[in-house]
Motif scaffolding. Structure first.
Motif, PDB file in Angstrom:
ATOM      1  N   GLY A  64       0.825  -1.193   0.000  1.00  0.00           N
ATOM      2  CA  GLY A  64       0.000   0.000   0.000  1.00  0.00           C
ATOM      3  C   GLY A  64       0.858   1.241   0.000  1.00  0.00           C
ATOM      4  O   GLY A  64       2.072   1.191  -0.257  1.00  0.00           O
ATOM      5  N   ILE A  65       0.225   2.369   0.310  1.00  0.00           N
ATOM      6  CA  ILE A  65       0.907   3.654   0.419  1.00  0.00           C
ATOM      7  C   ILE A  65       0.748   4.155   1.836  1.00  0.00           C
ATOM      8  O   ILE A  65      -0.089   3.665   2.598  1.00  0.00           O
ATOM      9  CB  ILE A  65       0.353   4.687  -0.578  1.00  0.00           C
ATOM     10  CG1 ILE A  65      -1.142   4.940  -0.308  1.00  0.00           C
ATOM     11  CG2 ILE A  65       0.579   4.216  -2.020  1.00  0.00           C
ATOM     12  CD1 ILE A  65      -1.756   6.023  -1.188  1.00  0.00           C
ATOM     13  N   THR A  66       1.560   5.160   2.226  1.00  0.00           N
ATOM     14  CA  THR A  66       1.441   5.682   3.583  1.00  0.00           C
ATOM     15  C   THR A  66       1.791   7.159   3.614  1.00  0.00           C
ATOM     16  O   THR A  66       2.339   7.714   2.650  1.00  0.00           O
ATOM     17  CB  THR A  66       2.329   4.896   4.567  1.00  0.00           C
ATOM     18  OG1 THR A  66       1.950   5.223   5.911  1.00  0.00           O
ATOM     19  CG2 THR A  66       3.817   5.232   4.372  1.00  0.00           C
ATOM     20  N   LEU A  67       1.469   7.775   4.713  1.00  0.00           N
ATOM     21  CA  LEU A  67       1.749   9.191   4.971  1.00  0.00           C
ATOM     22  C   LEU A  67       2.852   9.249   6.020  1.00  0.00           C
ATOM     23  O   LEU A  67       2.741   8.624   7.075  1.00  0.00           O
ATOM     24  CB  LEU A  67       0.482   9.876   5.495  1.00  0.00           C
ATOM     25  CG  LEU A  67       0.452  11.393   5.584  1.00  0.00           C
ATOM     26  CD1 LEU A  67       0.488  12.021   4.192  1.00  0.00           C
ATOM     27  CD2 LEU A  67      -0.812  11.849   6.314  1.00  0.00           C
ATOM     28  N   VAL A  68       3.922  10.018   5.725  1.00  0.00           N
ATOM     29  CA  VAL A  68       5.084  10.038   6.616  1.00  0.00           C
ATOM     30  C   VAL A  68       5.550  11.473   6.834  1.00  0.00           C
ATOM     31  O   VAL A  68       5.610  12.264   5.886  1.00  0.00           O
ATOM     32  CB  VAL A  68       6.239   9.190   6.027  1.00  0.00           C
ATOM     33  CG1 VAL A  68       7.504   9.322   6.873  1.00  0.00           C
ATOM     34  CG2 VAL A  68       5.831   7.733   5.929  1.00  0.00           C
ATOM     35  N   ALA A  69       5.886  11.786   8.075  1.00  0.00           N
ATOM     36  CA  ALA A  69       6.437  13.102   8.390  1.00  0.00           C
ATOM     37  C   ALA A  69       7.885  13.187   7.950  1.00  0.00           C
ATOM     38  O   ALA A  69       8.616  12.189   7.948  1.00  0.00           O
ATOM     39  CB  ALA A  69       6.338  13.362   9.893  1.00  0.00           C
ATOM     40  N   GLU A  70       8.333  14.392   7.588  1.00  0.00           N
ATOM     41  CA  GLU A  70       9.654  14.533   6.983  1.00  0.00           C
ATOM     42  C   GLU A  70      10.790  14.092   7.903  1.00  0.00           C
ATOM     43  O   GLU A  70      11.802  13.553   7.429  1.00  0.00           O
ATOM     44  CB  GLU A  70       9.886  15.963   6.508  1.00  0.00           C
ATOM     45  CG  GLU A  70       9.864  17.039   7.581  1.00  0.00           C
ATOM     46  CD  GLU A  70       9.950  18.426   6.975  1.00  0.00           C
ATOM     47  OE1 GLU A  70      11.066  18.965   6.930  1.00  0.00           O
ATOM     48  OE2 GLU A  70       8.921  18.952   6.555  1.00  0.00           O
ATOM     49  N   LEU A  71      10.667  14.263   9.216  1.00  0.00           N
ATOM     50  CA  LEU A  71      11.740  13.837  10.106  1.00  0.00           C
ATOM     51  C   LEU A  71      11.886  12.317  10.144  1.00  0.00           C
ATOM     52  O   LEU A  71      12.920  11.803  10.561  1.00  0.00           O
ATOM     53  CB  LEU A  71      11.514  14.385  11.516  1.00  0.00           C
ATOM     54  CG  LEU A  71      11.795  15.874  11.720  1.00  0.00           C
ATOM     55  CD1 LEU A  71      11.483  16.286  13.156  1.00  0.00           C
ATOM     56  CD2 LEU A  71      13.242  16.221  11.377  1.00  0.00           C
ATOM     57  N   ALA A  72      10.838  11.609   9.730  1.00  0.00           N
ATOM     58  CA  ALA A  72      10.908  10.148   9.722  1.00  0.00           C
ATOM     59  C   ALA A  72      11.428   9.607   8.393  1.00  0.00           C
ATOM     60  O   ALA A  72      11.716   8.407   8.291  1.00  0.00           O
ATOM     61  CB  ALA A  72       9.528   9.545  10.013  1.00  0.00           C
ATOM     62  N   LEU A  73      11.577  10.445   7.385  1.00  0.00           N
ATOM     63  CA  LEU A  73      11.992   9.964   6.073  1.00  0.00           C
ATOM     64  C   LEU A  73      13.381   9.318   6.049  1.00  0.00           C
ATOM     65  O   LEU A  73      13.624   8.434   5.220  1.00  0.00           O
ATOM     66  CB  LEU A  73      11.912  11.096   5.046  1.00  0.00           C
ATOM     67  CG  LEU A  73      10.495  11.493   4.643  1.00  0.00           C
ATOM     68  CD1 LEU A  73      10.521  12.679   3.690  1.00  0.00           C
ATOM     69  CD2 LEU A  73       9.735  10.327   4.019  1.00  0.00           C
ATOM     70  N   PRO A  74      14.330   9.721   6.908  1.00  0.00           N
ATOM     71  CA  PRO A  74      15.614   9.009   6.900  1.00  0.00           C
ATOM     72  C   PRO A  74      15.485   7.518   7.209  1.00  0.00           C
ATOM     73  O   PRO A  74      16.388   6.735   6.911  1.00  0.00           O
ATOM     74  CB  PRO A  74      16.423   9.720   7.995  1.00  0.00           C
ATOM     75  CG  PRO A  74      15.842  11.087   8.054  1.00  0.00           C
ATOM     76  CD  PRO A  74      14.377  10.896   7.798  1.00  0.00           C
ATOM     77  N   LEU A  75      14.360   7.118   7.796  1.00  0.00           N
ATOM     78  CA  LEU A  75      14.142   5.711   8.134  1.00  0.00           C
ATOM     79  C   LEU A  75      13.574   4.920   6.970  1.00  0.00           C
ATOM     80  O   LEU A  75      13.370   3.709   7.084  1.00  0.00           O
ATOM     81  CB  LEU A  75      13.195   5.604   9.336  1.00  0.00           C
ATOM     82  CG  LEU A  75      13.611   6.348  10.610  1.00  0.00           C
ATOM     83  CD1 LEU A  75      12.527   6.232  11.668  1.00  0.00           C
ATOM     84  CD2 LEU A  75      14.935   5.810  11.138  1.00  0.00           C
ATOM     85  N   ARG A  76      13.325   5.577   5.845  1.00  0.00           N
ATOM     86  CA  ARG A  76      12.671   4.882   4.742  1.00  0.00           C
ATOM     87  C   ARG A  76      13.596   3.816   4.144  1.00  0.00           C
ATOM     88  O   ARG A  76      14.803   4.024   4.037  1.00  0.00           O
ATOM     89  CB  ARG A  76      12.220   5.872   3.675  1.00  0.00           C
ATOM     90  CG  ARG A  76      13.329   6.539   2.865  1.00  0.00           C
ATOM     91  CD  ARG A  76      12.740   7.648   2.000  1.00  0.00           C
ATOM     92  NE  ARG A  76      13.696   8.219   1.070  1.00  0.00           N
ATOM     93  CZ  ARG A  76      14.570   9.164   1.377  1.00  0.00           C
ATOM     94  NH1 ARG A  76      14.631   9.619   2.618  1.00  0.00           N
ATOM     95  NH2 ARG A  76      15.374   9.643   0.449  1.00  0.00           N
ATOM     96  N   PRO A  77      13.045   2.697   3.727  1.00  0.00           N
ATOM     97  CA  PRO A  77      13.856   1.637   3.121  1.00  0.00           C
ATOM     98  C   PRO A  77      14.061   1.898   1.632  1.00  0.00           C
ATOM     99  O   PRO A  77      13.549   2.870   1.066  1.00  0.00           O
ATOM    100  CB  PRO A  77      12.986   0.397   3.339  1.00  0.00           C
ATOM    101  CG  PRO A  77      11.583   0.931   3.278  1.00  0.00           C
ATOM    102  CD  PRO A  77      11.639   2.313   3.906  1.00  0.00           C
ATOM    103  N   ALA A  78      14.794   1.017   0.990  1.00  0.00           N
ATOM    104  CA  ALA A  78      14.895   1.060  -0.467  1.00  0.00           C
ATOM    105  C   ALA A  78      13.548   0.645  -1.060  1.00  0.00           C
ATOM    106  O   ALA A  78      12.658   0.149  -0.356  1.00  0.00           O
ATOM    107  CB  ALA A  78      16.004   0.124  -0.928  1.00  0.00           C
ATOM    108  N   ASN A  79      13.407   0.873  -2.351  1.00  0.00           N
ATOM    109  CA  ASN A  79      12.215   0.453  -3.092  1.00  0.00           C
ATOM    110  C   ASN A  79      10.957   1.224  -2.727  1.00  0.00           C
ATOM    111  O   ASN A  79       9.849   0.693  -2.817  1.00  0.00           O
ATOM    112  CB  ASN A  79      11.961  -1.056  -2.934  1.00  0.00           C
ATOM    113  CG  ASN A  79      13.111  -1.888  -3.461  1.00  0.00           C
ATOM    114  OD1 ASN A  79      13.714  -1.557  -4.486  1.00  0.00           O
ATOM    115  ND2 ASN A  79      13.451  -2.951  -2.745  1.00  0.00           N
ATOM    116  N   VAL A  80      11.124   2.463  -2.275  1.00  0.00           N
ATOM    117  CA  VAL A  80       9.973   3.345  -2.101  1.00  0.00           C
ATOM    118  C   VAL A  80      10.273   4.672  -2.784  1.00  0.00           C
ATOM    119  O   VAL A  80      11.428   5.050  -2.960  1.00  0.00           O
ATOM    120  CB  VAL A  80       9.614   3.586  -0.615  1.00  0.00           C
ATOM    121  CG1 VAL A  80       9.254   2.289   0.090  1.00  0.00           C
ATOM    122  CG2 VAL A  80      10.733   4.315   0.117  1.00  0.00           C
TER     123      VAL A  80
END
Length: 338
Positions: A272-288
């Motif tokens: 699916g898709i999700t909503l993420v705050a910018e401070l949490a973006l460093p935690l994003r995995p590959a393939n997104v």
């Protein structure tokens, strides 16, 4: 007669919360330990303070009178501690601060580093908190300060207890995170991606490594998507539902997940898709892929504390460190107060 402040604090909590179990939980004791200490307080004052009603206990009339005075005594003790802090040449104190998962690894560590550099004598303990219980924990003295998130779109978000005050620390933009190459809008998925057009709600300069983004998307175009997101029992979930309703649809939450890092990991697998705050973006995995919204969605980061301690030097020092850290992250820039 000498009254124990700790036992008076237990009596006050019983008066506030109504049961030994709730009072014990608030004070991080067992109900048995609280019961023993209140029995000792009864021996100190030589009158019964509690009475049994079925399987529960409640305050006697004298117990209620002493609980009212306990509020005043403990408030005076708090004022005395503040006065001592103000009188010292070197600031020394211990603070307990409530933190949220999405801020614990981003905003909080540099805030603590700044505070330690400026005031080595101020020692901070942090505790991860549930957003819905944070105000009560600060109001009742379980926490000295806490970070709180305010979602302007969520019903009731930002309402503050009368015994508390808040300081705006920063404003975060929220982004769409989607499985790689699944949206028709071109997306950037790495730090080398080109900057979006000037009309896009692009990250601020200091954030480009943190949030490489595609071109802006319209929320209404996501009406048929499956979401990985918090449910409506959380402020984040209520905020998502509110903005989606404004866009003309109700989000279909296929996977109810509160933690943003976990939600992004599930998005990376195509769920699916999700909503993420910018401070949490460093935690994003590959393939997104990460996209801003054409009509930006934002949330406010605040620090709350009791009005009765607004002049406490250590708390003021913490708030200043948080403000300066947010400024270094450019969380208060822009024409809308950011």
């Amino acid at each position: 007669m000498e009254l124990s402040l700790n036992r008076l604090r237990m009596l006050r909590e019983l008066s506030r919360r109504g049961t030994l179990t709730a009072a014990a939980a608030a004070l991080h004791y067992t109900p048995s330990a609280v019961s023993q200490q209140l029995a000792a307080l009864e021996r100190e004052v030589c009158v019964p303070l509690l009475e049994h009603v079925g399987r529960r206990v409640r305050l006697t009339e004298i117990g209620r009178v002493l609980a009212q005075h306990a509020e005043e005594i403990l408030a005076a003790e708090e004022r005395a501690r503040i006065a001592l802090e103000q009188a010292r040449d070197t600031l020394t104190a211990e603070l307990t601060v409530g933190v949220l998962a999405t801020l614990a690894g981003t905003l909080v560590p540099p805030t603590l580093a700044t505070l330690t550099e400026r005031h080595p004598g101020v020692h901070v303990r942090t505790r991860e908190v549930v957003p819905e219980e944070t105000q009560a924990a600060v109001r009742d003295g379980d926490l000295d300060l806490a970070f709180v998130l305010d979602y302007p779109t969520a019903p009731g978000s930002g309402a503050l207890d009368g015994a508390l005050e808040s300081t705006l620390v920063g404003v975060e933009q929220l982004y769409l995170v989607a499985p790689h190459a699944t949206l028709s809008t071109p997306a950037a998925s790495g730090p080398s991606a080109e900057q979006p057009p000037a009309t896009a709600a692009a990250p601020r300069p200091a954030d480009r490594e943190r949030a490489a983004v595609g071109t802006p998307v319209d929320l209404k175009d996501l009406a048929g998507s499956s979401w990985v997101a918090s449910g409506t029992d959380t402020e984040f979930g209520r905020a998502l539902c509110a903005v989606c309703r404004t866009a003309g649809f109700t989000p279909r939450i296929a996977h109810q997940i509160d933690e943003q890092a976990t939600a992004m990991a599930m998005v990376a697998t195509g769920l699916g898709i999700t909503l993420v705050a910018e401070l949490a973006l460093p935690l994003r995995p590959a393939n997104v892929d990460v996209f801003p919204f054409r009509d930006p969605i934002r949330r406010r980061i605040t620090v709350i504390r009791r009005t009765s301690t607004r002049e406490r030097p250590s708390e003021l020092a913490f708030v200043r460190a948080a403000l300066d850290t947010a400024a270094s992250l450019r969380l208060l820039e822009g024409p809308d107060g950011r």
